[in-house]
Design a protein around this motif. Sequence first.
Motif, short mmCIF file in Angstrom:
data_model
loop_
_atom_site.label_atom_id
_atom_site.label_comp_id
_atom_site.label_asym_id
_atom_site.label_seq_id
_atom_site.Cartn_x
_atom_site.Cartn_y
_atom_site.Cartn_z
N SER A 1 -42.39 -73.99 -42.77
CA SER A 1 -43.18 -74.39 -41.62
C SER A 1 -44.66 -74.45 -42.00
O SER A 1 -45.18 -73.53 -42.62
CB SER A 1 -42.98 -73.39 -40.46
N LEU A 2 -45.33 -75.55 -41.61
CA LEU A 2 -46.73 -75.74 -41.97
C LEU A 2 -47.51 -76.27 -40.77
O LEU A 2 -47.10 -77.23 -40.12
CB LEU A 2 -46.84 -76.74 -43.13
N THR A 3 -48.64 -75.61 -40.48
CA THR A 3 -49.61 -76.12 -39.51
C THR A 3 -50.86 -76.51 -40.29
O THR A 3 -51.42 -75.69 -41.02
CB THR A 3 -49.97 -75.05 -38.46
N ALA B 1 -39.34 -77.97 -42.90
CA ALA B 1 -38.61 -78.58 -41.79
C ALA B 1 -39.47 -78.70 -40.54
O ALA B 1 -39.15 -79.50 -39.65
CB ALA B 1 -37.36 -77.76 -41.47
N GLU B 2 -40.56 -77.91 -40.48
CA GLU B 2 -41.43 -77.92 -39.31
C GLU B 2 -42.86 -78.25 -39.72
O GLU B 2 -43.37 -77.70 -40.70
CB GLU B 2 -41.43 -76.56 -38.61
N LEU B 3 -43.50 -79.13 -38.96
CA LEU B 3 -44.87 -79.51 -39.26
C LEU B 3 -45.65 -79.66 -37.96
O LEU B 3 -45.16 -80.27 -37.00
CB LEU B 3 -44.91 -80.84 -40.02
N ASN C 1 -37.23 -85.63 -44.02
CA ASN C 1 -36.24 -84.68 -43.51
C ASN C 1 -36.80 -83.69 -42.51
O ASN C 1 -36.15 -82.69 -42.20
CB ASN C 1 -35.59 -83.93 -44.68
N LEU C 2 -37.99 -83.96 -41.99
CA LEU C 2 -38.56 -83.08 -40.97
C LEU C 2 -37.62 -82.95 -39.77
O LEU C 2 -37.06 -83.93 -39.30
CB LEU C 2 -39.91 -83.61 -40.50
N LEU D 1 -43.58 -72.91 -33.27
CA LEU D 1 -44.88 -73.28 -33.80
C LEU D 1 -46.03 -72.59 -33.08
O LEU D 1 -47.18 -72.69 -33.52
CB LEU D 1 -45.07 -74.80 -33.70
N ALA D 2 -45.73 -71.89 -32.00
CA ALA D 2 -46.77 -71.15 -31.29
C ALA D 2 -47.09 -69.86 -32.03
O ALA D 2 -46.33 -69.38 -32.87
CB ALA D 2 -46.29 -70.83 -29.86
N ILE D 3 -48.27 -69.30 -31.74
CA ILE D 3 -48.72 -68.08 -32.40
C ILE D 3 -48.84 -66.97 -31.36
O ILE D 3 -49.47 -67.17 -30.33
CB ILE D 3 -50.08 -68.30 -33.09
#
Length: 304
Positions: free
Chosen positions: A152-154, A176-178, A198-199, A302-304
Motif C-alpha cells: 500500500s502506497l500513499t 495493490a493499494e494506491l 494489477n491495482l 487507506l485512512a489513518i
Amino acid sequence: MEEGYSPVRKWEDLDNDILVKILQSFDLFELSAGLAHVCNMWRLARCDQLPWKKLDLSVLQSNFIRISRKPYVYVDSPSQEKLTRVLNIFLNLSHGNIQILILHYNLYVNDNQLTFTAERCPRLKRLVMPAWEKLEKPAIRRAFRKWKDLESLTMPSLEKPAYVIKKIARSCKKIAELKIMGPCDILFASTLVSFLPNLKVLSVRCTELSKSALVILLEGLKQLKVLNISHCIITEDLPPPAPTKILTELDESILEKASRLDKFLTCMSDSCIMCQRTRNDEGFMRWYKYEDLWKVDEVKSLAI
C-alpha cells in the motif's frame, strides 16, 4: 509472614509478553524517551518487535517555506536535524520490524533520510509519504528497491510520473493499494495503467480529475475492485473555443464502466463541505488549512 507485611514484586519479575502489551499502550515518543530508563526488562521489552510494527510520525511536520525554484520548498536546518534524530532513534530501536510507516503531509524527507529509512525498514508493507518535493529520482529508486513487500502506497501527484511509477512497479510487485494526493491527469492515469495494471484499490479523492483520465482508469485497470473519486472536480474537455466543462453528475457511460467494481465511491454534492473545499481550492487541496483532514479516506484501509 509478619502481620501487615505485603510482598512487593519487581517489574523485572513481570512476564515479557505482558510487559510488551503494556508498552503498546504508549506512543512511540514515550517509548523512545523515559520508559527506557525504568529497568533492564523495560528496555528489552521496548525493543520487542510487537510495538514497532507501525511507526506513525504524522504529528511531526517540517518548518518550511515555498520557493520559486526546484525543489520548490526550503526546509530549515533545525527541522531537518530533528527529523534525522527521530529517524535514528526509532529506526534503530525497531530492528527492521516496521511494516507501516506514516509521515505527515508536510514532512519533507531528503534523499539521505529516505535511504536511511529504506535500509532499516526492509519489511515495509504500507507507506504513507505525501511529500516528495525534496527527493531526487535516484534516491526514490534506491528506496523502493528495498521495499519488495510493499502493498500500500500513499503518494503525491507527479508532473512526470512515468520514471518513478515504472521503478516502483519493477521493485514492488505486491502493490495493490494506491492513494494519490493531488491531480490525476491523463498522463498519470495512463502511467498507472501501463505500470501498475494489477491495482485493486485506488483513491484520487478531493482533486481535479478529467473525465478522460477517469475513463482510462476504469478501462485500463482490469483488476480494480475499489475506486474512490469522492469530492473530486470532474472536468470534460470540449472542442475549442469552448471552455472546460465541470460536470455536475456522472453520465451513464461512466457509471456503466464502473458497474464492474465492488465499490465506486463518489460525491459531487453542492451541500457537501469537502466538495465545497475542493472547489474553493480549485482542485488542488490546501490541506494545511484543514488540520488532520488529509488523513481521512472513504476507503477504510487507506485512512489513518
